[in-house]
Design a protein around this motif. Structure first.
Motif, PDB file in Angstrom:
ATOM      1  N   GLY A 255       0.829  -1.208   0.000  1.00  0.00           N
ATOM      2  CA  GLY A 255       0.000   0.000   0.000  1.00  0.00           C
ATOM      3  C   GLY A 255       0.856   1.248   0.000  1.00  0.00           C
ATOM      4  O   GLY A 255       1.966   1.257   0.550  1.00  0.00           O
ATOM      5  N   GLU A 260      -2.974   9.271   6.862  1.00  0.00           N
ATOM      6  CA  GLU A 260      -3.869   8.701   7.859  1.00  0.00           C
ATOM      7  C   GLU A 260      -3.321   7.393   8.436  1.00  0.00           C
ATOM      8  O   GLU A 260      -3.853   6.856   9.405  1.00  0.00           O
ATOM      9  N   ASP A 261      -2.248   6.861   7.781  1.00  0.00           N
ATOM     10  CA  ASP A 261      -1.669   5.610   8.270  1.00  0.00           C
ATOM     11  C   ASP A 261      -0.615   5.832   9.343  1.00  0.00           C
ATOM     12  O   ASP A 261      -0.013   4.886   9.840  1.00  0.00           O
ATOM     13  N   GLU A 264      -2.063   4.006  12.979  1.00  0.00           N
ATOM     14  CA  GLU A 264      -2.063   2.540  12.913  1.00  0.00           C
ATOM     15  C   GLU A 264      -2.169   2.119  11.456  1.00  0.00           C
ATOM     16  O   GLU A 264      -3.205   2.300  10.806  1.00  0.00           O
ATOM     17  N   ARG A 265      -1.107   1.549  10.930  1.00  0.00           N
ATOM     18  CA  ARG A 265      -1.083   1.174   9.518  1.00  0.00           C
ATOM     19  C   ARG A 265      -1.859  -0.116   9.296  1.00  0.00           C
ATOM     20  O   ARG A 265      -1.836  -1.021  10.116  1.00  0.00           O
ATOM     21  N   THR A 266      -2.505  -0.163   8.146  1.00  0.00           N
ATOM     22  CA  THR A 266      -3.252  -1.365   7.747  1.00  0.00           C
ATOM     23  C   THR A 266      -2.548  -2.095   6.616  1.00  0.00           C
ATOM     24  O   THR A 266      -3.070  -3.086   6.110  1.00  0.00           O
ATOM     25  N   THR A 267      -1.392  -1.579   6.205  1.00  0.00           N
ATOM     26  CA  THR A 267      -0.640  -2.204   5.117  1.00  0.00           C
ATOM     27  C   THR A 267       0.726  -2.624   5.613  1.00  0.00           C
ATOM     28  O   THR A 267       1.183  -2.232   6.687  1.00  0.00           O
TER      29      THR A 267
END
Length: 479
Positions: A255, A260-261, A264-267
């Motif tokens: 990603g 916005e990451d 807490e990153r989601t990638t």
């Protein structure tokens, strides 16, 4: 059909096709313009490639007034500094080939195709050619744009200079090859005055054309389809082999970096920048797993580490690692693996044999041929005479006056070798001598004797060697 040795569940054909789709090999439909970036592995790559300067400059190294390394095929002499190897000592070539074959095998088993990525002449020459291309035509985007543009005066000028430099490098490659087989300074004169051997012109032409085509046009296609090593290296790897590998558990899901990451990153760590693909000289996406086209040049490591530095993430998303390491299996140190010791043992034996051969080369070699028809002759004075042909091989670079002596019997007389025998360097000199022993002094029908030859040298210790033979006579008289 099952491709996983640890699984008993069958793998569907659709799954196999899906896996094959992840593998990408450029079949020559497009020209790969790899991005060149500085980095640790790029520096190492250039340092290793500089070994080939020996190939280009080695023929001009002088030793004792002559070329230091010269493979003189017409005269069947191979000069290695102060050592001259003749066909009689060519057994060392077998050991040398064995040494390099095992060395290539152990390198592949331990660290993959490191030969291809850092040392192979095809890789090095292609790298030099693309470096010239970048200096003249610009970065990859500019080169692709120039490829698509119609022919113009400026494009023709740039392409003419580029191809001229490519041909010049190809010519120097061929000329340097020939220089190892003849005196290099002399070759420059004879070659351009039309006095060189026809084989020299043909060889230089073939090397020029081959280098120009392979490094300038085929490039990675040579590695894919022409190189036999690329076909067999796959069976030389195992789960412990260290190769450039993408850490999928850490990098996925990919990603882009977003503000916005920051919380807490989601990638994963891979930002999908494709820089690893952009720098690959064979067009391989290392994130798709190990592929045939990967030559383990490690340029993708430089690219990924630089991106990780920019986005503030730890290096090593792409790194040298083994399959066992990525799967969390226990890994043993390289020197604790049995096959490493086997490889080292074979390397040590072959290298020891080569060193022994080079250090034990006698400057003189002697062969003794006994006359068979007749085996002996009875002289008028009652002595028995045998005829011998001595073949004296002078391995030095100077003519030698060889003194011949024979021992083995107290009453032995040597005839025909009263004066030293003049021998020419690098050649075999035959000489006929006779040995006489009084008949009454013979103790048996066959008497062992030893021929010894010796010569003074202008440099170094005297040259000497000996060879055992036999003296044949009639049955001794019984009293």
């Amino acid at each position: 059909m099952n491709t996983d040795p640890e699984s008993t569940a069958p793998v569907s054909v659709d799954a196999l096709y899906a896996e094959a789709d992840d593998w990408h090999v450029n079949a020559g439909g497009q020209t790969i313009h790899a991005k060149r970036i500085p980095g640790r592995w790029r520096t190492i790559k250039w340092a290793m490639a500089s070994v080939w300067l020996i190939y280009l400059l080695g023929p001009y190294l002088r030793w004792d007034g002559r070329q230091a390394v010269l493979f003189d095929i017409p005269n069947r002499q191979y000069h290695l500094f102060s050592v001259t190897v003749l066909p009689q000592d060519f057994w060392m070539l077998s050991l040398l080939l064995l040494f390099f074959a095992i060395l290539l095998a152990v390198m592949t088993a331990l660290v993959g195709r490191v030969w291809c990525g850092f040392f192979c002449f095809q890789t090095v020459w292609t790298d030099v050619f693309t470096w010239i291309e970048e200096r003249l035509e610009g970065p990859p985007a500019a080169r692709r744009k120039l490829d698509a543009a119609p022919m113009s005066r400026e494009k023709l000028k740039v392409r003419a200079i580029k191809h001229g430099l490519w041909l010049l490098i190809g010519f120097l490659t061929g000329f340097s090859f020939v220089s190892w087989f003849t005196d290099a300074p002399t070759l420059w004169w004879t070659f351009f005055t039309g006095q060189a051997n026809g084989a020299a012109y043909v060889t230089v032409a073939l090397f020029t054309a081959g280098t120009y085509v392979l490094a300038g046009f085929l490039r990675e296609q040579t590695c894919f389809w022409l190189c036999p090593y690329a076909r067999i290296q796959g069976v030389m790897l195992d789960r412990s082999t260290i190769v450039p590998t993408y850490d999928e558990r850490r990098g996925e899901p990919r990603g882009r970096v977003k503000r916005e990451d920051e919380g807490e990153r989601t990638t994963g760590d891979c930002v999908d920048c494709n820089q690893c693909l952009a720098v690959c000289p064979t067009g391989v996406d290392i994130r798709r797993g190990q592929q045939e086209g990967c030559i383990t040049c490690a340029l993708c490591l430089d690219a990924c580490d630089q991106v990780m530095d920019k986005v503030g993430r730890p290096r090593g998303l792409i790194r040298y690692a083994s399959l066992d390491e990525f799967e969390g299996r226990s890994t043993s140190r390289l020197w604790l693996r049995p096959r490493v010791w086997v490889y080292v043992l074979i390397l040590g034996l072959s290298l020891s044999g080569i060193l022994y051969g080079l250090t034990s080369l006698d400057p003189l070699e002697l062969r003794v041929l006994h006359e068979r028809a007749p085996l002996f002759v009875l002289q008028s004075d009652g002595s028995i005479q045998n005829k011998y042909t001595l073949k004296i091989l002078n391995k030095t670079h100077e003519p030698l006056a060889v003194t011949v002596r024979a021992t083995g019997h107290d009453d032995l007389t040597l005839v025909g070798a009263e004066q030293p025998i003049e021998t020419m360097p690098g050649g075999v000199t035959p000489a006929t001598v006779f040995v006489r022993i009084p008949r009454e002094a013979l103790e048996s029908e066959q008497q062992p004797i030893v021929f010894r030859i010796e010569a003074e040298r202008t440099t170094g210790e005297p040259a000497l060697t000996e060879r055992e033979s036999v003296f044949v006579g009639p049955e001794p008289r019984s009293d």
